[in-house]
Design a protein around this motif. Structure first.
Motif, PDB file in Angstrom:
ATOM      1  N   GLY A  70     -32.359 -20.800   7.290  1.00  0.00           N
ATOM      2  CA  GLY A  70     -31.009 -21.315   7.070  1.00  0.00           C
ATOM      3  C   GLY A  70     -29.964 -20.242   7.317  1.00  0.00           C
ATOM      4  N   GLU A  71     -28.810 -20.674   7.857  1.00  0.00           N
ATOM      5  CA  GLU A  71     -27.701 -19.721   8.078  1.00  0.00           C
ATOM      6  C   GLU A  71     -27.302 -19.034   6.775  1.00  0.00           C
ATOM      7  N   ASN A  72     -27.388 -19.777   5.661  1.00  0.00           N
ATOM      8  CA  ASN A  72     -27.028 -19.212   4.358  1.00  0.00           C
ATOM      9  C   ASN A  72     -27.796 -17.913   4.096  1.00  0.00           C
ATOM     10  N   TYR A  75     -26.707 -15.003   6.573  1.00  0.00           N
ATOM     11  CA  TYR A  75     -25.454 -14.329   6.184  1.00  0.00           C
ATOM     12  C   TYR A  75     -25.609 -13.561   4.877  1.00  0.00           C
ATOM     13  N   GLN A  86     -28.541 -23.105  17.068  1.00  0.00           N
ATOM     14  CA  GLN A  86     -28.434 -23.908  15.848  1.00  0.00           C
ATOM     15  C   GLN A  86     -29.354 -25.109  16.002  1.00  0.00           C
ATOM     16  N   ARG A  93     -24.749 -26.976   1.926  1.00  0.00           N
ATOM     17  CA  ARG A  93     -23.614 -26.068   1.744  1.00  0.00           C
ATOM     18  C   ARG A  93     -23.853 -25.187   0.536  1.00  0.00           C
ATOM     19  N   SER A 179     -24.060 -24.747   6.056  1.00  0.00           N
ATOM     20  CA  SER A 179     -25.242 -24.123   6.659  1.00  0.00           C
ATOM     21  C   SER A 179     -26.158 -25.151   7.319  1.00  0.00           C
TER      22      SER A 179
END
Ligand code: ATP
Ligand code: MG
Length: 285
Positions: A70-72, A75, A86, A93, A179
């Motif tokens: 996950g992008e979460n 980052y 992606q 979120r 995300s």
């Protein structure tokens, strides 16, 4: 010949979709209980099964060449890696949530409060940017329980429907980050590994395009065809074939899944009949 090492989540919310994505890309591999590493039978990749928290670090260090997560988490960990695609799944979120009966005046609510989270970096960046002084209590799981047991005043955690929050007497107050699952890559792949990654990304995009589109077939009187072609522009232009019935045609095209329901009434009004909509397995643009 070298293999591209792909890290995916061992077990959790990303595992099933990550497996399915590789399978839909035609990559066959064995995965059973306790397997932590496996080599694909028909594509030069090795698959490592890891905790999602560790994937950014391993990709930075080249223990794995690429990873799916996950992008979460990408980052939060803030490692020196590159997001290369992606993937559209695991949409969620990262949000701040507060006890549901509290009045929420805006971000000032969090001033001098204690907030429990597994995302200390993203949360402290967010508070700093918004000039909020708050205490961050880092915990690794079951964050929603923190206010109920007196550990914190509020939480910052992953939300999708919000039902877990509600069950724990909380409500969402602010979204910090949106995300989805992504592919990350080490920044210094050898040419050989980069070639394998490019082949894999080509396949991933074909699978993604296929999911986002539908194949549509319909019958229409010849005179309706120009109007229908305007509604369904297709990849290049629609295929039109004559029907055995004089003056009628069959028209084939591709339509975006999310535009399909909007187009269907326009098509019927233009004279289309017998409309069939079929899933596409792979689509190369
Ligand atoms: P691990 O044991 O690998 O550390 P985990 O318990 O930390 O797993 P999961 O709960 O499996 O993590 O979530 C993995 C990722 O899936 C999250 O980082 C997020 O990107 C995504 N995710 C989490 N919850 C949801 C949700 N409710 N809906 C959609 N995606 C989610
Ligand atoms: Mg984790």
């Amino acid at each position: 010949m070298s293999e591209l090492k792909i890290a995916i989540q061992k077990s959790g919310r990303l595992s099933e979709n990550s497996h399915r994505l590789l399978e839909e890309c035609g990559i066959k591999f064995f995965n059973g209980p306790g397997v932590l590493k496996t080599t694909a039978r028909n594509f030069p990749v090795e698959i490592l099964f890891l905790r999602d928290d560790d994937i950014p670090q391993y990709v930075e260090q080249k223990v794995a060449d690429i990873g799916i997560l996950g992008e979460n988490m990408v980052y939060e960990k803030d490692k020196d890696v590159r997001i290369v695609e992606q993937l559209g799944f695991a949409q969620c979120r990262l949000s701040l949530a507060i006890p549901k009966d509290e009045v929420y005046p805006g971000l000032s609510y969090f001033m001098n409060k204690k907030v429990a989270t597994s995302y200390p970096k993203l949360l402290s960046d967010f508070f700093r940017k918004n000039e909020i002084e708050a205490e961050i209590e880092e915990i690794s799981g079951s964050v929603e329980i923190a206010p109920g047991i007196g550990l914190a005043d509020a939480i910052c955690d992953i939300v999708s429907s919000g039902s877990t929050l509600l069950t724990n007497g909380l409500r969402e107050a602010e979204t910090i980050l949106k995300s989805q699952a992504v592919v990350i890559s080490n920044k210094n792949l050898s040419t050989e590994k980069q070639d394998i990654l490019d082949k894999l990304l080509f396949r991933i995009r074909a699978v993604k395009n296929a999911k986002e589109n539908k194949y549509i077939l319909l019958n229409a009187p010849e005179e309706a065809i120009p109007e229908i072609c305007k509604i369904l522009p297709g990849m290049k232009s629609p295929t039109v074939l004559p029907l055995a019935k004089k003056g009628w045609c069959s028209l084939h095209s591709v339509v975006k899944e999310d535009e399909f329901w909007e187009r269907i009434n326009q098509l019927k009004n233009a004279g289309a009949e017998g409309i069939l909509v079929i899933s596409i397995e792979k689509m190369v643009l």
